[in-house]
Design an enzyme around this catalytic site. Structure first.
Site, PDB file in Angstrom:
ATOM      1  N   ALA A   1       0.798  -0.994   0.021  1.00  0.00           N
ATOM      2  CA  ALA A   1       0.165   0.589   0.424  1.00  0.00           C
ATOM      3  C   ALA A   1       0.810   1.637  -0.081  1.00  0.00           C
ATOM      4  CB  ALA A   1      -0.389   0.116   1.204  1.00  0.00           C
ATOM      5  N   HIS A   2       2.182   1.244  -0.359  1.00  0.00           N
ATOM      6  CA  HIS A   2       2.879   2.173  -0.249  1.00  0.00           C
ATOM      7  C   HIS A   2       3.475   2.914  -1.493  1.00  0.00           C
ATOM      8  CE1 HIS A   2       4.856   1.391   3.434  1.00  0.00           C
ATOM      9  NE2 HIS A   2       4.063   0.974   3.057  1.00  0.00           N
TER      10      HIS A   2
ATOM     11  N   ASP B   1      -5.835 -11.720  11.998  1.00  0.00           N
ATOM     12  CA  ASP B   1      -7.324 -10.758  11.479  1.00  0.00           C
ATOM     13  C   ASP B   1      -8.191 -11.311  10.687  1.00  0.00           C
ATOM     14  OD1 ASP B   1      -5.580 -10.535   9.385  1.00  0.00           O
ATOM     15  OD2 ASP B   1      -6.315  -8.270   8.724  1.00  0.00           O
TER      16      ASP B   1
ATOM     17  N   HIS C   1      -4.920 -11.283   6.434  1.00  0.00           N
ATOM     18  CA  HIS C   1      -3.295 -11.249   5.956  1.00  0.00           C
ATOM     19  C   HIS C   1      -2.867 -12.952   5.825  1.00  0.00           C
ATOM     20  CE1 HIS C   1      -4.037  -7.130   6.481  1.00  0.00           C
ATOM     21  NE2 HIS C   1      -2.935  -6.936   6.277  1.00  0.00           N
TER      22      HIS C   1
ATOM     23  N   ASP D   1      -1.206  -3.312  12.283  1.00  0.00           N
ATOM     24  CA  ASP D   1      -1.173  -2.337  11.047  1.00  0.00           C
ATOM     25  C   ASP D   1      -2.618  -1.577  10.650  1.00  0.00           C
ATOM     26  OD1 ASP D   1       0.310  -1.743   8.867  1.00  0.00           O
ATOM     27  OD2 ASP D   1       0.068  -3.945   7.774  1.00  0.00           O
TER      28      ASP D   1
ATOM     29  N   GLY E   1      -2.583  -2.038   4.280  1.00  0.00           N
ATOM     30  CA  GLY E   1      -3.017  -1.738   6.402  1.00  0.00           C
ATOM     31  C   GLY E   1      -4.138  -3.481   6.755  1.00  0.00           C
TER      32      GLY E   1
END
Length: 403
Positions: A153-154, A261, A264, A287, A326
């Site tokens: 996600a960067h 979660d 992931h 995260d 995240g």
């Protein structure tokens, strides 16, 4: 790493006695037990219930049929409650902190997202003040020194090689409050930056990397000690190309972050990691981004927009559209999954959510376990492992019935 100096604790809120609950101590779960809290600290922990003399000396809270665990420690969290630690807005940053506190996280490290160095330095200056005030436990720079091949996600256009001079600029901007930095060690300057971080007492974490097995081993020898969200944003484990996963799991010097979660990581993979590394080398993290504790919708993540649908956050547009961005996780949910779905014992879950991250961050002298003299950071869970009480430094953030 160097221990941080925190703001002075609040004035003595009086003596409170928590009685009747199961208590997760370092030596195991005590049942039933009793904790006294005085002056913001844990006075004592006993395997017996309160007596009449003690009842007269302080407020007694009956927590029969409940479990008391140490406050959770999240060493990797970006946002929550609609806010982001990348906002450079102190009020918004406190919204994030307060959201996660209500879910049992009494200590947290603020994680940034890849951006221009000047923007990251500005964010660090704001976050450093909150660390110095005792609201946060440190700063984690996740990017920009990561691989474009595993950026997740960067934003790819903002990534850069880990030039040690640029690494030093960010550390200086944090004014001694940087706890961790994630680096892709295969990039030019990667190993030198890992050494710089280790020498500075800052955790060098390996993640968002396209590294192979041998390069990862070299980074560990250079001083890396953490795997940033193991399995995610790195090459998968292969039978001929073991990649970074095998190197990180097999080395006792490495603590592996896991995002529990259910999105992931497949439960079988999480259980494999816990078995291979051992509970003492696992740190559950969130995260989390701004949607943690909120409803589905659109949320910012650094310079990007994220759409949350059915609780899963994904980049909404651009070259990384569709990438998981995240999580919306809170650590109470991670604890509940661990003990109800993943087969972990309460002791193992406490290690992964409290004791191990506190040790890594160098704050285990004051938090991370329920022991005499430590801060009264604790979480009260009911029989279904739902949060009914949260105490931070002796003050109730979430007040249980009868308190």
């Amino acid at each position: 790493m160097a221990r941080q100096q925190f703001a002075q604790r609040p004035s003595d809120p009086g003596r409170t006695v928590l009685t009747g609950a199961r208590i997760a101590r370092p030596s195991g779960v005590v049942e039933p037990g009793r904790i006294t809290v005085e002056g913001g600290r844990i006075g004592d922990v006993h395997s017996r219930e309160v007596d009449l003399d003690e009842a007269a000396a302080g407020r007694v809270v009956d927590l029969t049929d409940h479990l008391i665990v140490p406050g959770f420690v999240d060493m990797h969290v970006h946002g929550g409650g609609g806010g982001s630690f990348s906002s450079a807005d102190p009020e918004e940053c406190m919204t994030v902190a307060e959201t996660h506190r209500r879910h049992g996280t009494t200590s947290m490290v603020a994680s940034t997202v890849t951006g221009e160095l000047t923007d990251l330095a500005r964010q660090a200056a704001v976050l450093a003040e909150l660390v110095q005030q005792g609201e946060l436990a440190g700063i984690h720079f996740e990017g920009p020194f990561i691989s474009a091949h595993r950026c997740g996600a960067h934003q790819p256009g903002l990534l850069r090689d880990p030039d040690p001079a640029d690494v030093r600029k960010l550390l200086d901007a944090a004014h001694g409050t940087a706890s961790m930095m994630t680096v892709a060690p295969e990039l030019p300057g990667g190993l030198e930056s890992v050494r710089l971080l280790a020498d500075a007492g800052v955790i060098a974490a390996l993640g968002h990397t396209d590294s192979d097995y041998d390069a990862t081993r070299r980074a560990i020898e250079a001083g890396a000690t953490v795997a940033t969200h193991l399995f995610n944003a790195m090459p998968p484990l292969g039978h001929r190309a073991p990649g970074p996963v095998a190197a990180l799991l097999e080395d006792e010097r490495i603590t592996v972050e896991l995002i529990n979660d259910g999105t992931h990581l497949h439960p079988a993979i999480l259980q494999l990691a816990v078995r291979e590394a051992g509970a003492g080398r696992v740190a559950f993290i969130t995260d989390a981004m701004g949607a943690a504790g909120m409803n589905d919708g659109m949320y910012p993540l650094g310079p990007m927009q994220v759409e949350v649908k059915d609780g899963v956050a994904r980049i909404s547009s651009g070259p990384t559209a569709g990438s998981i961005a995240g999580s919306t996780l809170t650590l109470d949910r991670a604890f509940r999954r661990a003990v109800t779905l993943d087969g972990l014992t309460v002791d193992q879950a406490v290690q992964a959510l409290s004791a191990t991250p506190a040790r890594l961050l160098g704050i285990d002298d004051r938090t991370g376990s329920l022991q005499t003299g430590k801060d009264a950071d604790l979480v009260v869970l009911d029989a279904a492992y739902e949060v009914v009480g949260v105490m931070r430094r002796g003050e109730w953030v979430v007040r249980p019935k009868g308190a």
